[in-house]
Write an enzyme that holds these catalytic residues in place. Sequence first.
Site, mmCIF file in Angstrom:
data_model
loop_
_atom_site.group_PDB
_atom_site.id
_atom_site.type_symbol
_atom_site.label_atom_id
_atom_site.label_comp_id
_atom_site.label_asym_id
_atom_site.label_seq_id
_atom_site.Cartn_x
_atom_site.Cartn_y
_atom_site.Cartn_z
ATOM 1 N N GLY A 97 -9.040 27.758 22.569
ATOM 2 C CA GLY A 97 -9.361 27.139 24.044
ATOM 3 C C GLY A 97 -9.760 25.756 23.776
ATOM 4 N N GLU A 149 -6.989 23.575 22.675
ATOM 5 C CA GLU A 149 -6.198 23.355 23.800
ATOM 6 C C GLU A 149 -6.839 22.517 24.654
ATOM 7 O OE1 GLU A 149 -5.999 27.530 24.225
ATOM 8 O OE2 GLU A 149 -4.218 27.545 24.499
ATOM 9 N N GLU A 206 -6.299 32.866 17.704
ATOM 10 C CA GLU A 206 -6.026 33.811 18.809
ATOM 11 C C GLU A 206 -5.359 35.080 18.122
ATOM 12 O OE1 GLU A 206 -5.516 30.589 19.544
ATOM 13 O OE2 GLU A 206 -6.276 30.300 21.464
HETATM 14 N N1 COA Z 1 -16.793 32.908 22.709
HETATM 15 C C1 COA Z 1 -17.961 33.386 22.770
HETATM 16 N N2 COA Z 1 -19.053 33.238 22.144
HETATM 17 C C2 COA Z 1 -18.740 32.477 20.832
HETATM 18 C C3 COA Z 1 -17.466 31.855 20.531
HETATM 19 C C4 COA Z 1 -16.436 32.289 21.575
HETATM 20 N N3 COA Z 1 -15.345 31.699 21.253
HETATM 21 N N4 COA Z 1 -17.617 31.181 19.515
HETATM 22 C C5 COA Z 1 -18.846 31.425 19.042
HETATM 23 N N5 COA Z 1 -19.600 32.237 19.729
HETATM 24 C C6 COA Z 1 -20.895 32.293 19.615
HETATM 25 C C7 COA Z 1 -21.059 33.559 18.904
HETATM 26 O O1 COA Z 1 -20.985 34.882 19.406
HETATM 27 C C8 COA Z 1 -22.667 33.420 18.364
HETATM 28 O O2 COA Z 1 -23.349 33.816 19.325
HETATM 29 P P1 COA Z 1 -24.601 34.744 19.111
HETATM 30 O O3 COA Z 1 -25.490 34.022 18.091
HETATM 31 O O4 COA Z 1 -25.235 35.368 20.364
HETATM 32 O O5 COA Z 1 -24.133 36.043 18.332
HETATM 33 C C9 COA Z 1 -22.719 31.910 18.509
HETATM 34 O O6 COA Z 1 -21.610 31.427 19.040
HETATM 35 C C10 COA Z 1 -22.766 31.149 17.171
HETATM 36 O O7 COA Z 1 -21.384 31.556 16.488
HETATM 37 P P2 COA Z 1 -21.305 32.205 14.927
HETATM 38 O O8 COA Z 1 -19.863 33.052 14.732
HETATM 39 O O9 COA Z 1 -22.575 32.800 14.628
HETATM 40 O O10 COA Z 1 -21.389 31.000 14.126
HETATM 41 P P3 COA Z 1 -20.361 30.901 12.572
HETATM 42 O O11 COA Z 1 -21.088 29.493 12.087
HETATM 43 O O12 COA Z 1 -20.843 31.968 11.737
HETATM 44 O O13 COA Z 1 -18.925 30.557 12.944
HETATM 45 C C11 COA Z 1 -17.008 30.109 14.192
HETATM 46 C C12 COA Z 1 -18.436 29.736 13.583
HETATM 47 C C13 COA Z 1 -16.546 28.891 15.067
HETATM 48 C C14 COA Z 1 -16.037 29.962 13.021
HETATM 49 C C15 COA Z 1 -16.985 31.535 14.948
HETATM 50 O O14 COA Z 1 -18.210 31.171 15.881
HETATM 51 C C16 COA Z 1 -15.802 31.741 15.191
HETATM 52 O O15 COA Z 1 -14.953 32.061 14.759
HETATM 53 N N6 COA Z 1 -15.775 31.734 16.919
HETATM 54 C C17 COA Z 1 -14.580 32.383 17.602
HETATM 55 C C18 COA Z 1 -13.263 31.347 17.343
HETATM 56 C C19 COA Z 1 -12.085 31.773 18.275
HETATM 57 O O16 COA Z 1 -11.614 32.889 17.926
HETATM 58 N N7 COA Z 1 -11.780 31.130 19.139
HETATM 59 C C20 COA Z 1 -10.645 31.514 20.205
HETATM 60 C C21 COA Z 1 -11.084 32.291 21.187
HETATM 61 S S1 COA Z 1 -9.774 32.844 21.985
#
Ligand code: COA
Length: 258
Positions: free
Chosen positions: A110, A113, A133
């Site tokens: 998102g 997007e 996704e």
């Molecule tokens: N929704 C909700 N929470 C999210 C989030 C999301 N899309 N992306 C990150 N967060 C939260 C994590 O759960 C974490 O929270 P916590 O500390 O309470 O556990 C915090 O943000 C930090 O994220 P973290 O994953 O620990 O950081 P990282 O540096 O290891 O990784 C990313 C960064 C962006 C690679 C990873 O967070 C990620 O893959 N996020 C999801 C991306 C995604 O799939 N987006 C599409 C959603 S449809």
Amino acid sequence: MDYQNILVRYEDNIAIVTINREKALNALNRRTFAELRHFFSEGAEKNIIGVIVTGAGEKAFVAGADIKEFDGLDQESAAQLSRNGQEVFLSIERYDKPVIAAVNGFALGGGCELAMACHMRVAGGKARFGQPEVNLGIIPGYGGTQRLVQLIGKGKALELLMTADMIKADEAHRLGLANHVVEPGEEVAKAKEILLKIGTKAPVAVAKIIECVNAYFEPLVNGIEYEINAFGETANTEDFKEGAAAFVEKRKAEFKGR
Ligand code: COA
């Protein structure tokens, strides 16, 4: 509306909207969507040049929809979630003033997007774009399958959408996803520079440019006809008379937005 998840400030007649959920990497939950909807429908000050959208902190622009709100979604509620997000992002795409995404970090799902719904994207050196996704077993639901194709073409869009690959700022620039790449921390300044330049142009003409370019992507709209009408409308403004007179008199035009 009392904003809790976005911060809005004004600088040089430009609204800077910061998605402010740094601990969740600025993930877009329902409340954030509601606040963005409000801002782009009635919340912004009226006489601004344009809007910059960015993310709080150094790590993320927006790391996607809030995955923690996905729990319990069924087919119907998921479609409704998608419809709601689509409406909000369409209101950004159709906003009558330029909107620039200042992409300071992760722009995933998102977040990518949201950046694509904006009219332009300035990427900082730490920006990362992707549509991950499929890793979750879903597809983009806020316009990703449509706007990514518009911006980078079908083949590359299909690759990014199906592999969930994350790309760096330079690659995003090469593909046409990012308009500019700047040093980390310089994203908002570059976006401001672009908006200040647009701010010297005739506002009605700028609004009509946005409408006409959007019309190109509306399957049921004849873009050429749309442009003919919009050209007529701009020619009927005081600003057109002023712009033409200023050219002849070799002076800078003073546009009034009417
Ligand atoms: N929704 C909700 N929470 C999210 C989030 C999301 N899309 N992306 C990150 N967060 C939260 C994590 O759960 C974490 O929270 P916590 O500390 O309470 O556990 C915090 O943000 C930090 O994220 P973290 O994953 O620990 O950081 P990282 O540096 O290891 O990784 C990313 C960064 C962006 C690679 C990873 O967070 C990620 O893959 N996020 C999801 C991306 C995604 O799939 N987006 C599409 C959603 S449809």
